[in-house]
Design an enzyme around this catalytic site. Structure first.
Site, PDB file in Angstrom:
ATOM      1  N   TYR A 238      -2.541   5.664  -4.317  1.00 61.82           N
ATOM      2  CA  TYR A 238      -3.768   6.459  -4.192  1.00 61.82           C
ATOM      3  C   TYR A 238      -3.592   7.740  -4.978  1.00 61.82           C
ATOM      4  O   TYR A 238      -2.491   8.290  -5.019  1.00 61.82           O
ATOM      5  CB  TYR A 238      -4.017   6.846  -2.726  1.00 61.82           C
TER       6      TYR A 238
ATOM      7  N   ARG B 109     -15.481  -0.812   2.998  1.00 64.94           N
ATOM      8  CA  ARG B 109     -14.998   0.270   3.866  1.00 64.94           C
ATOM      9  C   ARG B 109     -15.313   1.649   3.308  1.00 64.94           C
ATOM     10  O   ARG B 109     -15.013   2.660   3.933  1.00 64.94           O
ATOM     11  CB  ARG B 109     -13.481   0.150   4.053  1.00 64.94           C
TER      12      ARG B 109
ATOM     13  N   THR C 297      -5.738   2.826  -6.962  1.00 64.02           N
ATOM     14  CA  THR C 297      -7.012   2.696  -6.246  1.00 64.02           C
ATOM     15  C   THR C 297      -7.858   3.947  -6.445  1.00 64.02           C
ATOM     16  O   THR C 297      -7.404   5.057  -6.167  1.00 64.02           O
ATOM     17  CB  THR C 297      -6.754   2.438  -4.744  1.00 64.02           C
TER      18      THR C 297
ATOM     19  N   LYS D  71      -8.056  -0.315  -9.382  1.00 64.58           N
ATOM     20  CA  LYS D  71      -8.682  -1.040  -8.261  1.00 64.58           C
ATOM     21  C   LYS D  71      -9.861  -0.247  -7.698  1.00 64.58           C
ATOM     22  O   LYS D  71      -9.708   0.932  -7.365  1.00 64.58           O
ATOM     23  CB  LYS D  71      -7.642  -1.270  -7.170  1.00 64.58           C
TER      24      LYS D  71
ATOM     25  N   GLN E  99       0.643  -0.315  -4.818  1.00 70.69           N
ATOM     26  CA  GLN E  99      -0.670   0.351  -4.906  1.00 70.69           C
ATOM     27  C   GLN E  99      -0.516   1.844  -4.653  1.00 70.69           C
ATOM     28  O   GLN E  99       0.123   2.265  -3.692  1.00 70.69           O
ATOM     29  CB  GLN E  99      -1.629  -0.261  -3.872  1.00 70.69           C
TER      30      GLN E  99
ATOM     31  N   HIS F 274     -13.550  -2.005  -1.812  1.00 71.14           N
ATOM     32  CA  HIS F 274     -12.611  -1.651  -0.743  1.00 71.14           C
ATOM     33  C   HIS F 274     -12.935  -2.445   0.542  1.00 71.14           C
ATOM     34  O   HIS F 274     -12.784  -1.945   1.653  1.00 71.14           O
ATOM     35  CB  HIS F 274     -12.668  -0.147  -0.460  1.00 71.14           C
TER      36      HIS F 274
ATOM     37  N   SER G 249       0.833  -1.214   0.000  1.00 74.05           N
ATOM     38  CA  SER G 249       0.000   0.000   0.000  1.00 74.05           C
ATOM     39  C   SER G 249       0.863   1.258   0.000  1.00 74.05           C
ATOM     40  O   SER G 249       1.968   1.263   0.543  1.00 74.05           O
ATOM     41  CB  SER G 249      -0.886  -0.016   1.244  1.00 74.05           C
TER      42      SER G 249
HETATM   43  C1  FNR Z   1      -7.799  -1.863   2.918  1.00 72.24           C
HETATM   44  N1  FNR Z   1      -7.849  -1.716   1.530  1.00 72.24           N
HETATM   45  C2  FNR Z   1      -6.938  -0.898   0.903  1.00 72.24           C
HETATM   46  N2  FNR Z   1      -6.936  -0.799  -0.445  1.00 72.24           N
HETATM   47  C3  FNR Z   1      -6.016  -0.031  -1.079  1.00 72.24           C
HETATM   48  O1  FNR Z   1      -6.033   0.040  -2.302  1.00 72.24           O
HETATM   49  N3  FNR Z   1      -5.066   0.645  -0.363  1.00 72.24           N
HETATM   50  C4  FNR Z   1      -5.013   0.605   1.003  1.00 72.24           C
HETATM   51  O2  FNR Z   1      -4.148   1.218   1.626  1.00 72.24           O
HETATM   52  C5  FNR Z   1      -6.005  -0.158   1.671  1.00 72.24           C
HETATM   53  N4  FNR Z   1      -6.037  -0.216   3.027  1.00 72.24           N
HETATM   54  C6  FNR Z   1      -6.888  -1.086   3.658  1.00 72.24           C
HETATM   55  C7  FNR Z   1      -6.829  -1.213   5.045  1.00 72.24           C
HETATM   56  C8  FNR Z   1      -7.622  -2.161   5.672  1.00 72.24           C
HETATM   57  C9  FNR Z   1      -7.512  -2.332   7.151  1.00 72.24           C
HETATM   58  C10 FNR Z   1      -8.495  -2.990   4.927  1.00 72.24           C
HETATM   59  C11 FNR Z   1      -9.324  -4.064   5.575  1.00 72.24           C
HETATM   60  C12 FNR Z   1      -8.596  -2.829   3.559  1.00 72.24           C
HETATM   61  C13 FNR Z   1      -8.778  -2.554   0.730  1.00 72.24           C
HETATM   62  C14 FNR Z   1      -8.130  -3.903   0.387  1.00 72.24           C
HETATM   63  O3  FNR Z   1      -7.086  -3.730  -0.534  1.00 72.24           O
HETATM   64  C15 FNR Z   1      -9.135  -4.884  -0.228  1.00 72.24           C
HETATM   65  O4  FNR Z   1      -9.814  -4.249  -1.282  1.00 72.24           O
HETATM   66  C16 FNR Z   1     -10.148  -5.398   0.795  1.00 72.24           C
HETATM   67  O5  FNR Z   1      -9.526  -5.629   2.028  1.00 72.24           O
HETATM   68  C17 FNR Z   1     -10.797  -6.693   0.313  1.00 72.24           C
HETATM   69  O6  FNR Z   1     -11.771  -7.138   1.187  1.00 72.24           O
HETATM   70  P1  FNR Z   1     -11.501  -8.284   2.300  1.00 72.24           P
HETATM   71  O7  FNR Z   1     -10.757  -9.386   1.658  1.00 72.24           O
HETATM   72  O8  FNR Z   1     -10.725  -7.621   3.386  1.00 72.24           O
HETATM   73  O9  FNR Z   1     -12.885  -8.638   2.721  1.00 72.24           O
END
Ligand code: FNR
Length: 382
Positions: A129, A281, A155, A254, A127, A278, A106
């Site tokens: 942002y 979230r 993302t 993404k 990845q 995400h 990330s």
């Molecule tokens: C994320 N996700 C995420 N995605 C991304 O592109 N950059 C990031 O920094 C983060 N940070 C992040 C923190 C936390 C705590 C979580 C749980 C998720 C999203 C992540 O890449 C992914 O899309 C999801 O976690 C997929 O869902 P599941 O497998 O956690 O249910």
């Protein structure tokens, strides 16, 4: 404790982490409806049982973005995952390397891309942002490239932050700065193993890449303030085209949930998309990733690489996603539960469990090769 599946690792992560960190990893936006439907919609998909086919030689091997991997599963980018275990992202990247799967770092990791590149031999995926500070983004692209990143995941589902009540209540984002600090300190004081592993031995306590703009002494409070000020709600497809022109390797967008957006991403020069909300979230009430996947795979499959993430907790879920049109699946919370529970070994075990469950699903559905999984693998109502 005996760890049989991802749920057992989640339980151990809950025991080890201070509440604010567990809730940060485990939680989602608003009432967490989308987070739940990611898991539930996957578990509702029936897999067709086929018998009396020789399934004695099973293969999970695959190719994604021009690279060969042991299985079509990668580790999703997770911000601050490195705080759940000592130098956490390096441990996770090592586990991914040993299992022959990709690790995605990330932008907002605890360890920098240089540290991860030094600690794990595999090239990692990076990845990015889109944030207001375009200088920071350009700098990140150059750093990731120099450190050997072999693909870029951009993302796009975070123009504004999702509203996460658990983070507010746990002392991560709600209340005043003094109250938050005190709450986090108290929560850490009752988790001695985490405090020892990460707090005492886990230094240097910097904020990964963000330290380059905030300085090495910046803490979580400064990090949230920087993030808050840097969300860029003005991002459009033009920004994607601009990033395409700055990155010569594979580029994956993404955070796509509709076939139209998937087509636009490919038209702007992306090599693939991650069908993702995400992990529930961001937009609570958005549809689950697995329900969004089939029309997107129909629209761009064959021309581009289709990944899916969200709610994947078992090897059966991976097979369900592949059968619904994904070329690859990313694990999010699942690998962080492993890391928080048992460090590198925990991530290795999560990957071993997922692979073993995939093999079982493959054999019992009558397939020998993961490449043979398709829509026919699902037992859909006619
Ligand atoms: C994320 N996700 C995420 N995605 C991304 O592109 N950059 C990031 O920094 C983060 N940070 C992040 C923190 C936390 C705590 C979580 C749980 C998720 C999203 C992540 O890449 C992914 O899309 C999801 O976690 C997929 O869902 P599941 O497998 O956690 O249910």
């Amino acid at each position: 404790m005996i760890f049989a599946n991802v749920s057992d690792y989640r339980e151990q992560a809950r025991r080890r982490l201070p509440r604010f960190l567990f809730d940060y990893i485990d939680g989602g936006a608003f009432s967490e409806t989308t987070l739940r439907s990611n898991v539930e919609d996957l578990s509702r998909l029936r897999i067709r049982q086929n018998v009396l086919r020789d399934v004695s030689a099973l293969s999970l091997e695959t190719e994604l973005l021009g690279q060969k991997f042991a299985m079509p599963v990668g580790l999703a980018p997770i911000g601050l995952a490195g705080l759940t275990a000592r130098r956490g992202e390096v441990q996770a990247a090592r586990a991914a390397h040993k299992a022959g799967v990709p690790f995605t770092l990330s932008t907002v990791s605890a360890c920098t891309c240089e540290e991860v590149a030094k600690g794990a031999p595999n090239p990692f995926w990076f990845q990015l942002y889109v944030i207001k500070d375009r200088g920071f983004m350009r700098d990140m692209l150059a750093r990731a490239k120099a450190a050997g990143a072999s693909a870029l995941f951009l993302t796009v589902d975070m123009p504004v932050p999702g509203t996460r009540y658990r983070d507010m209540r746990s002392g991560l984002s709600g209340g005043g700065p003094m109250q938050r600090r005190l709450m986090r300190l108290m929560q850490a004081s009752v988790k001695p193993r985490w405090s020892w592993d990460v707090g005492l031995l886990g230094g240097p306590h910097t904020l990964g890449h963000v330290s380059s703009v905030l300085g090495k002494s910046a803490g979580v409070e400064e990090f949230w303030a920087w993030m808050g000020a840097n969300f860029d709600a003005s991002v459009t497809w033009k920004d994607l085209e601009a990033i395409r022109s700055q990155w010569s390797g594979p580029l994956v967008v993404k955070g796509i949930l509709t076939a139209d957006d998937a087509r636009s991403a490919i038209a702007a020069g992306a090599n693939g998309v991650v069908v993702s909300n995400h992990g529930g979230r961001q937009l609570d009430g958005a549809r689950s990733s697995i329900s969004a996947l089939p029309p997107i795979a129909d629209a761009i499959g064959g021309k581009a690489t289709v990944f899916m993430d969200g709610g994947v907790r078992t090897g059966l879920d991976v097979v369900r996603a592949l059968a619904s049109g994904a070329n690859g699946v990313l694990l999010g919370r699942a690998w962080v539960y492993g890391l928080a529970a048992r460090g590198e070994h925990g991530v290795s075990e999560i990957l071993r469990i997922i692979a073993s469950e995939m093999r079982t699903a493959l054999a019992l559905s009558g397939h020998s090769r993961i490449a043979d999984v398709g829509r026919h693998t699902l037992d859909l109502d006619d």
